[in-house]
Design an enzyme around this catalytic site. Structure first.
Site, mmCIF file in Angstrom:
data_model
loop_
_atom_site.group_PDB
_atom_site.id
_atom_site.type_symbol
_atom_site.label_atom_id
_atom_site.label_comp_id
_atom_site.label_asym_id
_atom_site.label_seq_id
_atom_site.Cartn_x
_atom_site.Cartn_y
_atom_site.Cartn_z
ATOM 1 N N HIS A 186 9.882 -0.060 2.918
ATOM 2 C CA HIS A 186 11.035 0.346 2.461
ATOM 3 C C HIS A 186 11.875 1.507 2.711
ATOM 4 O O HIS A 186 12.440 2.080 2.021
ATOM 5 C CB HIS A 186 10.566 0.638 0.813
ATOM 6 C CG HIS A 186 9.561 -0.566 0.415
ATOM 7 N ND1 HIS A 186 10.414 -2.010 0.269
ATOM 8 C CD2 HIS A 186 8.254 -0.665 -0.277
ATOM 9 C CE1 HIS A 186 9.272 -2.620 -0.364
ATOM 10 N NE2 HIS A 186 8.522 -2.027 -0.594
ATOM 11 N N HIS B 34 10.265 -6.500 -2.085
ATOM 12 C CA HIS B 34 9.084 -7.032 -1.263
ATOM 13 C C HIS B 34 9.574 -8.387 -0.625
ATOM 14 O O HIS B 34 8.623 -9.204 -0.305
ATOM 15 C CB HIS B 34 7.786 -7.174 -2.009
ATOM 16 C CG HIS B 34 7.350 -5.997 -2.555
ATOM 17 N ND1 HIS B 34 7.306 -5.536 -3.881
ATOM 18 C CD2 HIS B 34 6.651 -4.852 -1.964
ATOM 19 C CE1 HIS B 34 6.847 -4.150 -3.956
ATOM 20 N NE2 HIS B 34 6.349 -4.066 -2.638
#
Length: 357
Positions: A57, A219
Protein backbone atom coordinates in the site's frame (compact mmCIF):
# COMPACT_ATOMS: atom_id res chain seq x y z
CA UNK A 1 4.17 -11.17 -14.01
CA UNK A 2 6.49 -8.22 -14.64
CA UNK A 3 7.77 -6.56 -11.47
CA UNK A 4 10.97 -4.85 -10.35
CA UNK A 5 11.81 -7.42 -7.70
CA UNK A 6 14.66 -9.83 -7.06
CA UNK A 7 12.95 -12.61 -5.15
CA UNK A 8 9.41 -12.99 -3.85
CA UNK A 9 10.52 -13.59 -0.28
CA UNK A 10 12.83 -10.55 -0.28
CA UNK A 11 10.37 -7.89 -1.49
CA UNK A 12 9.55 -6.26 1.86
CA UNK A 13 13.05 -6.53 3.31
CA UNK A 14 14.71 -5.00 0.26
CA UNK A 15 12.10 -2.24 0.11
CA UNK A 16 12.87 -1.38 3.75
CA UNK A 17 16.62 -1.44 3.09
CA UNK A 18 16.08 0.98 0.21
CA UNK A 19 14.05 3.32 2.41
CA UNK A 20 16.77 3.35 5.05
CA UNK A 21 19.41 4.24 2.45
CA UNK A 22 17.22 6.89 0.81
CA UNK A 23 16.05 8.67 3.98
CA UNK A 24 18.66 8.34 6.77
CA UNK A 25 17.80 11.85 7.96
CA UNK A 26 14.15 10.89 8.50
CA UNK A 27 13.99 7.28 9.65
CA UNK A 28 15.66 4.16 10.99
CA UNK A 29 14.79 0.62 9.98
CA UNK A 30 14.77 -2.64 11.94
CA UNK A 31 14.70 -5.83 9.88
CA UNK A 32 14.18 -8.28 12.75
CA UNK A 33 11.46 -7.73 13.68
CA UNK A 34 10.46 -5.43 10.83
CA UNK A 35 9.55 -1.87 11.73
CA UNK A 36 10.39 1.70 10.72
CA UNK A 37 10.83 4.55 13.21
CA UNK A 38 11.61 8.24 12.91
CA UNK A 39 15.33 9.01 13.10
CA UNK A 40 15.09 10.91 16.38
CA UNK A 41 12.89 8.35 18.18
CA UNK A 42 12.07 8.23 21.00
CA UNK A 43 11.04 11.85 21.41
CA UNK A 44 10.91 12.59 25.14
CA UNK A 45 7.54 13.53 26.63
CA UNK A 46 5.72 13.26 23.28
CA UNK A 47 2.92 10.80 22.50
CA UNK A 48 4.27 8.28 19.99
CA UNK A 49 1.95 7.51 17.08
CA UNK A 50 2.30 4.03 15.55
CA UNK A 51 0.44 2.39 12.70
CA UNK A 52 1.03 -0.43 10.25
CA UNK A 53 -0.47 -3.07 8.04
CA UNK A 54 0.32 -5.23 5.07
CA UNK A 55 2.87 -4.01 2.56
CA UNK A 56 1.75 -3.24 -0.98
CA UNK A 57 0.00 0.00 0.00
CA UNK A 58 3.05 2.25 -0.17
CA UNK A 59 3.68 4.95 0.79
CA UNK A 60 1.30 3.89 3.59
CA UNK A 61 2.58 3.43 6.31
CA UNK A 62 6.37 3.66 6.26
CA UNK A 63 6.36 6.64 3.94
CA UNK A 64 4.56 8.64 6.62
CA UNK A 65 7.16 8.13 9.35
CA UNK A 66 8.80 11.38 10.42
CA UNK A 67 8.24 14.74 12.03
CA UNK A 68 4.57 15.66 12.40
CA UNK A 69 3.11 12.30 11.45
CA UNK A 70 4.04 8.74 12.52
CA UNK A 71 6.74 7.83 15.02
CA UNK A 72 6.68 4.23 13.85
CA UNK A 73 5.22 1.90 11.22
CA UNK A 74 5.07 -1.89 11.12
CA UNK A 75 4.97 -3.47 7.63
CA UNK A 76 3.62 -6.97 7.22
CA UNK A 77 4.31 -9.05 4.14
CA UNK A 78 2.35 -8.09 1.01
CA UNK A 79 -1.33 -7.72 1.96
CA UNK A 80 -0.61 -9.51 5.26
CA UNK A 81 -1.03 -8.05 8.74
CA UNK A 82 2.05 -7.30 10.84
CA UNK A 83 2.62 -9.52 13.86
CA UNK A 84 2.17 -8.47 17.50
CA UNK A 85 5.91 -8.76 18.17
CA UNK A 86 6.63 -6.22 15.41
CA UNK A 87 4.15 -3.73 16.85
CA UNK A 88 5.34 -4.33 20.42
CA UNK A 89 8.99 -3.83 19.53
CA UNK A 90 8.17 -0.71 17.53
CA UNK A 91 6.09 0.71 20.37
CA UNK A 92 8.88 0.13 22.87
CA UNK A 93 11.39 1.76 20.51
CA UNK A 94 9.39 4.97 20.05
CA UNK A 95 7.89 5.37 23.52
CA UNK A 96 9.15 8.64 24.94
CA UNK A 97 7.25 8.40 28.21
CA UNK A 98 3.94 9.98 27.19
CA UNK A 99 2.39 6.79 25.86
CA UNK A 100 1.74 5.18 22.48
CA UNK A 101 -1.26 5.76 20.22
CA UNK A 102 -1.97 2.82 17.89
CA UNK A 103 -3.89 3.66 14.71
CA UNK A 104 -5.49 0.51 13.30
CA UNK A 105 -7.20 -0.07 9.96
CA UNK A 106 -10.27 -2.23 10.37
CA UNK A 107 -9.07 -5.58 9.06
CA UNK A 108 -9.44 -8.64 11.25
CA UNK A 109 -5.74 -9.54 11.21
CA UNK A 110 -4.63 -5.97 11.91
CA UNK A 111 -7.10 -5.60 14.77
CA UNK A 112 -5.99 -8.84 16.45
CA UNK A 113 -2.29 -8.02 16.12
CA UNK A 114 -2.62 -4.47 17.41
CA UNK A 115 -4.85 -5.53 20.30
CA UNK A 116 -2.30 -8.13 21.38
CA UNK A 117 0.51 -5.60 21.06
CA UNK A 118 -1.45 -3.08 23.16
CA UNK A 119 -1.71 -5.64 25.95
CA UNK A 120 2.00 -6.46 25.70
CA UNK A 121 2.97 -2.79 25.86
CA UNK A 122 0.68 -2.25 28.83
CA UNK A 123 2.39 -5.17 30.53
CA UNK A 124 5.68 -3.29 30.22
CA UNK A 125 4.22 -0.19 31.82
CA UNK A 126 3.59 1.73 28.60
CA UNK A 127 0.36 3.73 28.42
CA UNK A 128 -1.52 2.73 25.24
CA UNK A 129 -4.62 3.86 23.41
CA UNK A 130 -6.09 2.44 20.20
CA UNK A 131 -8.05 4.12 17.40
CA UNK A 132 -9.90 2.25 14.66
CA UNK A 133 -10.25 3.55 11.09
CA UNK A 134 -13.24 2.13 9.17
CA UNK A 135 -14.16 4.64 6.50
CA UNK A 136 -15.04 2.50 3.45
CA UNK A 137 -18.72 2.99 2.54
CA UNK A 138 -18.59 0.19 -0.05
CA UNK A 139 -19.17 -2.71 2.33
CA UNK A 140 -20.59 -3.46 5.75
CA UNK A 141 -18.53 -6.62 6.09
CA UNK A 142 -15.94 -8.21 3.80
CA UNK A 143 -13.64 -11.21 3.60
CA UNK A 144 -11.12 -9.20 5.63
CA UNK A 145 -13.29 -7.35 8.14
CA UNK A 146 -16.09 -7.26 10.63
CA UNK A 147 -17.59 -3.92 9.67
CA UNK A 148 -16.32 -1.36 7.22
CA UNK A 149 -12.76 -1.47 5.92
CA UNK A 150 -10.11 1.09 6.82
CA UNK A 151 -8.90 2.78 3.62
CA UNK A 152 -8.04 6.34 2.53
CA UNK A 153 -9.19 7.94 5.76
CA UNK A 154 -6.16 6.36 7.42
CA UNK A 155 -3.88 8.95 5.80
CA UNK A 156 -6.01 11.82 7.14
CA UNK A 157 -6.15 10.34 10.66
CA UNK A 158 -2.39 9.73 10.74
CA UNK A 159 -1.57 13.28 9.63
CA UNK A 160 -3.88 15.03 12.09
CA UNK A 161 -3.05 12.71 15.01
CA UNK A 162 0.66 13.05 14.29
CA UNK A 163 0.41 16.84 14.31
CA UNK A 164 -1.53 16.74 17.58
CA UNK A 165 1.15 14.59 19.20
CA UNK A 166 3.84 16.96 17.91
CA UNK A 167 1.90 19.89 19.41
CA UNK A 168 1.98 18.33 22.87
CA UNK A 169 -1.46 16.71 23.13
CA UNK A 170 -1.76 14.11 25.89
CA UNK A 171 -2.41 10.48 24.98
CA UNK A 172 -6.09 10.81 25.88
CA UNK A 173 -6.44 14.04 23.88
CA UNK A 174 -4.67 12.63 20.81
CA UNK A 175 -6.75 9.44 20.90
CA UNK A 176 -10.03 11.34 21.24
CA UNK A 177 -9.13 13.61 18.34
CA UNK A 178 -7.96 10.74 16.12
CA UNK A 179 -11.20 8.82 16.70
CA UNK A 180 -13.20 11.97 16.00
CA UNK A 181 -11.39 12.42 12.69
CA UNK A 182 -11.98 8.77 11.86
CA UNK A 183 -15.75 8.92 12.35
CA UNK A 184 -15.87 11.93 10.03
CA UNK A 185 -14.06 10.14 7.16
CA UNK A 186 -15.86 8.32 4.35
CA UNK A 187 -14.27 6.71 1.31
CA UNK A 188 -15.15 4.82 -1.86
CA UNK A 189 -12.87 3.28 -4.47
CA UNK A 190 -12.95 1.73 -7.94
CA UNK A 191 -10.65 -0.29 -10.17
CA UNK A 192 -9.92 -0.34 -13.89
CA UNK A 193 -7.63 -3.36 -13.44
CA UNK A 194 -6.77 -5.86 -10.75
CA UNK A 195 -3.34 -6.11 -9.14
CA UNK A 196 -0.83 -8.95 -8.88
CA UNK A 197 0.85 -9.96 -5.63
CA UNK A 198 4.39 -11.31 -6.09
CA UNK A 199 3.56 -14.54 -4.29
CA UNK A 200 0.53 -15.29 -6.48
CA UNK A 201 2.03 -14.20 -9.80
CA UNK A 202 -1.40 -13.60 -11.32
CA UNK A 203 -4.14 -10.96 -10.98
CA UNK A 204 -6.17 -11.08 -7.78
CA UNK A 205 -9.40 -11.01 -9.77
CA UNK A 206 -10.35 -11.01 -13.45
CA UNK A 207 -11.77 -7.87 -14.96
CA UNK A 208 -12.92 -7.68 -18.56
CA UNK A 209 -11.46 -5.17 -21.00
CA UNK A 210 -14.68 -3.13 -20.98
CA UNK A 211 -15.53 -3.49 -17.28
CA UNK A 212 -14.72 -1.60 -14.10
CA UNK A 213 -15.09 -2.69 -10.48
CA UNK A 214 -16.91 -0.40 -8.04
CA UNK A 215 -16.20 -0.56 -4.30
CA UNK A 216 -12.87 -2.39 -4.34
CA UNK A 217 -10.70 -2.84 -1.25
CA UNK A 218 -7.01 -2.03 -0.94
CA UNK A 219 -6.01 -5.71 -0.83
CA UNK A 220 -7.27 -6.33 -4.32
CA UNK A 221 -10.63 -7.57 -3.07
CA UNK A 222 -13.34 -7.47 -5.71
CA UNK A 223 -15.83 -4.65 -5.24
CA UNK A 224 -19.54 -4.51 -4.57
CA UNK A 225 -20.47 -4.59 -8.24
CA UNK A 226 -19.05 -4.67 -11.78
CA UNK A 227 -20.30 -2.32 -14.47
CA UNK A 228 -19.49 -1.46 -18.09
CA UNK A 229 -16.76 1.15 -18.37
CA UNK A 230 -17.92 4.77 -18.08
CA UNK A 231 -16.14 8.09 -18.41
CA UNK A 232 -14.26 9.92 -15.64
CA UNK A 233 -17.09 12.30 -14.75
CA UNK A 234 -19.55 9.42 -14.42
CA UNK A 235 -17.11 7.40 -12.26
CA UNK A 236 -16.50 10.39 -10.01
CA UNK A 237 -20.20 11.09 -9.66
CA UNK A 238 -20.89 7.48 -8.76
CA UNK A 239 -18.18 7.40 -6.07
CA UNK A 240 -19.04 10.82 -4.65
CA UNK A 241 -22.75 10.07 -4.43
CA UNK A 242 -22.06 6.81 -2.55
CA UNK A 243 -20.16 8.89 0.02
CA UNK A 244 -22.49 11.88 0.18
CA UNK A 245 -25.67 9.79 0.28
CA UNK A 246 -24.39 7.42 2.96
CA UNK A 247 -26.62 7.60 6.02
CA UNK A 248 -25.72 7.49 9.71
CA UNK A 249 -23.40 4.61 10.56
CA UNK A 250 -23.17 3.33 14.14
CA UNK A 251 -20.77 0.65 15.31
CA UNK A 252 -19.25 -0.63 18.53
CA UNK A 253 -15.47 -0.64 18.78
CA UNK A 254 -13.08 -1.94 21.41
CA UNK A 255 -10.96 0.75 23.05
CA UNK A 256 -7.96 -0.03 25.27
CA UNK A 257 -8.01 1.56 28.72
CA UNK A 258 -4.42 2.48 29.62
CA UNK A 259 -5.26 2.70 33.33
CA UNK A 260 -6.75 -0.76 33.79
CA UNK A 261 -5.43 -2.65 30.78
CA UNK A 262 -8.99 -3.69 29.98
CA UNK A 263 -10.96 -3.29 26.77
CA UNK A 264 -13.99 -1.02 26.80
CA UNK A 265 -16.75 -1.18 24.21
CA UNK A 266 -17.54 2.24 22.79
CA UNK A 267 -20.43 3.10 20.48
CA UNK A 268 -19.48 5.50 17.67
CA UNK A 269 -21.75 7.13 15.11
CA UNK A 270 -20.70 8.68 11.80
CA UNK A 271 -23.14 11.38 10.77
CA UNK A 272 -23.95 11.89 7.06
CA UNK A 273 -22.56 14.88 5.20
CA UNK A 274 -24.80 17.95 5.15
CA UNK A 275 -24.86 21.27 3.31
CA UNK A 276 -22.41 23.66 4.88
CA UNK A 277 -19.93 20.99 5.98
CA UNK A 278 -16.24 21.77 5.48
CA UNK A 279 -14.14 18.89 4.20
CA UNK A 280 -10.70 17.72 3.23
CA UNK A 281 -11.05 16.11 -0.21
CA UNK A 282 -8.59 13.32 -0.95
CA UNK A 283 -8.34 11.82 -4.44
CA UNK A 284 -6.02 8.83 -4.33
CA UNK A 285 -4.40 6.66 -6.99
CA UNK A 286 -4.62 2.92 -6.35
CA UNK A 287 -1.07 2.66 -7.70
CA UNK A 288 -1.34 2.55 -11.47
CA UNK A 289 -3.36 5.67 -12.24
CA UNK A 290 -1.43 8.82 -13.24
CA UNK A 291 -1.87 12.12 -11.44
CA UNK A 292 -3.24 13.70 -14.61
CA UNK A 293 -6.31 11.44 -14.37
CA UNK A 294 -6.69 12.16 -10.66
CA UNK A 295 -7.00 15.86 -11.42
CA UNK A 296 -9.83 15.05 -13.82
CA UNK A 297 -11.55 13.22 -10.98
CA UNK A 298 -10.92 16.10 -8.57
CA UNK A 299 -12.38 18.56 -11.11
CA UNK A 300 -15.72 16.74 -11.10
CA UNK A 301 -15.61 16.11 -7.33
CA UNK A 302 -15.17 19.84 -6.69
CA UNK A 303 -18.21 20.55 -8.90
CA UNK A 304 -20.35 18.02 -7.03
CA UNK A 305 -19.33 19.39 -3.64
CA UNK A 306 -20.13 22.93 -4.76
CA UNK A 307 -23.55 21.81 -6.01
CA UNK A 308 -24.26 20.32 -2.57
CA UNK A 309 -22.78 23.26 -0.65
CA UNK A 310 -20.01 21.05 0.73
CA UNK A 311 -16.99 23.33 1.18
CA UNK A 312 -13.59 21.87 0.29
CA UNK A 313 -11.12 23.65 2.55
CA UNK A 314 -8.08 21.45 1.83
CA UNK A 315 -7.23 18.73 -0.69
CA UNK A 316 -4.73 15.95 -1.24
CA UNK A 317 -4.22 14.43 -4.69
CA UNK A 318 -1.82 11.60 -5.50
CA UNK A 319 -0.81 8.03 -4.71
CA UNK A 320 -0.84 7.76 -0.91
CA UNK A 321 -2.60 4.46 -0.12
CA UNK A 322 -2.23 2.04 -2.99
CA UNK A 323 -2.93 -1.52 -4.00
CA UNK A 324 0.33 -2.39 -5.75
CA UNK A 325 -0.08 -1.56 -9.46
CA UNK A 326 -3.88 -1.51 -9.55
CA UNK A 327 -5.31 1.09 -11.93
CA UNK A 328 -8.13 2.98 -10.31
CA UNK A 329 -8.79 5.59 -7.66
CA UNK A 330 -10.51 6.28 -4.40
CA UNK A 331 -12.20 9.36 -3.01
CA UNK A 332 -12.16 10.29 0.68
CA UNK A 333 -14.11 13.15 2.21
CA UNK A 334 -13.38 14.12 5.81
CA UNK A 335 -15.59 16.58 7.69
CA UNK A 336 -13.29 18.95 9.60
CA UNK A 337 -13.44 21.71 12.20
CA UNK A 338 -10.96 24.52 12.91
CA UNK A 339 -8.80 22.33 15.13
CA UNK A 340 -8.47 19.64 12.48
CA UNK A 341 -7.64 22.16 9.74
CA UNK A 342 -4.98 23.76 11.92
CA UNK A 343 -3.37 20.39 12.58
CA UNK A 344 -3.65 19.37 8.92
CA UNK A 345 -1.75 22.54 8.03
CA UNK A 346 0.92 21.95 10.70
CA UNK A 347 4.45 21.16 9.46
CA UNK A 348 5.18 17.60 8.38
CA UNK A 349 8.38 16.04 7.08
CA UNK A 350 8.21 12.41 5.96
CA UNK A 351 9.38 10.60 2.82
CA UNK A 352 5.91 10.84 1.23
CA UNK A 353 4.30 13.91 2.76
CA UNK A 354 5.96 17.19 3.65
CA UNK A 355 5.05 20.84 3.94
CA UNK A 356 5.72 23.78 6.23
CA UNK A 357 9.38 22.85 6.80
Amino acid sequence: MKKLINAVDAVVREQMEGMALAHPDLLRVSLEPKYIVRADAPVASKVAVVSGGGSGHEPLHGGFVGYGMLDGACPGEIFTSPTPDQIFACGMEVNGGAGVLLIVKNYTGDVLSFETAAELLHGEGVAVRTVLVDDDVAVKDSLYTAGRRGVGGTVIVEKIAGAAAEAGYSLAQAAELAQRVSVNCRSMGMALTSCTTPSAGKPTFDLGEHEIEIGIGIHGEPGQRRIPIIDADAVTTLLAEEILNDGPYTRTVRSFDPMTGDWDEVSLTSEPFRAGDRVIAFVNSMGGTPVSELYTVYRRLAMICKERNIVIVRNLIGAYITSLEMQGCSITLTRVDDEMVRLWDAPVKTPALRWGI
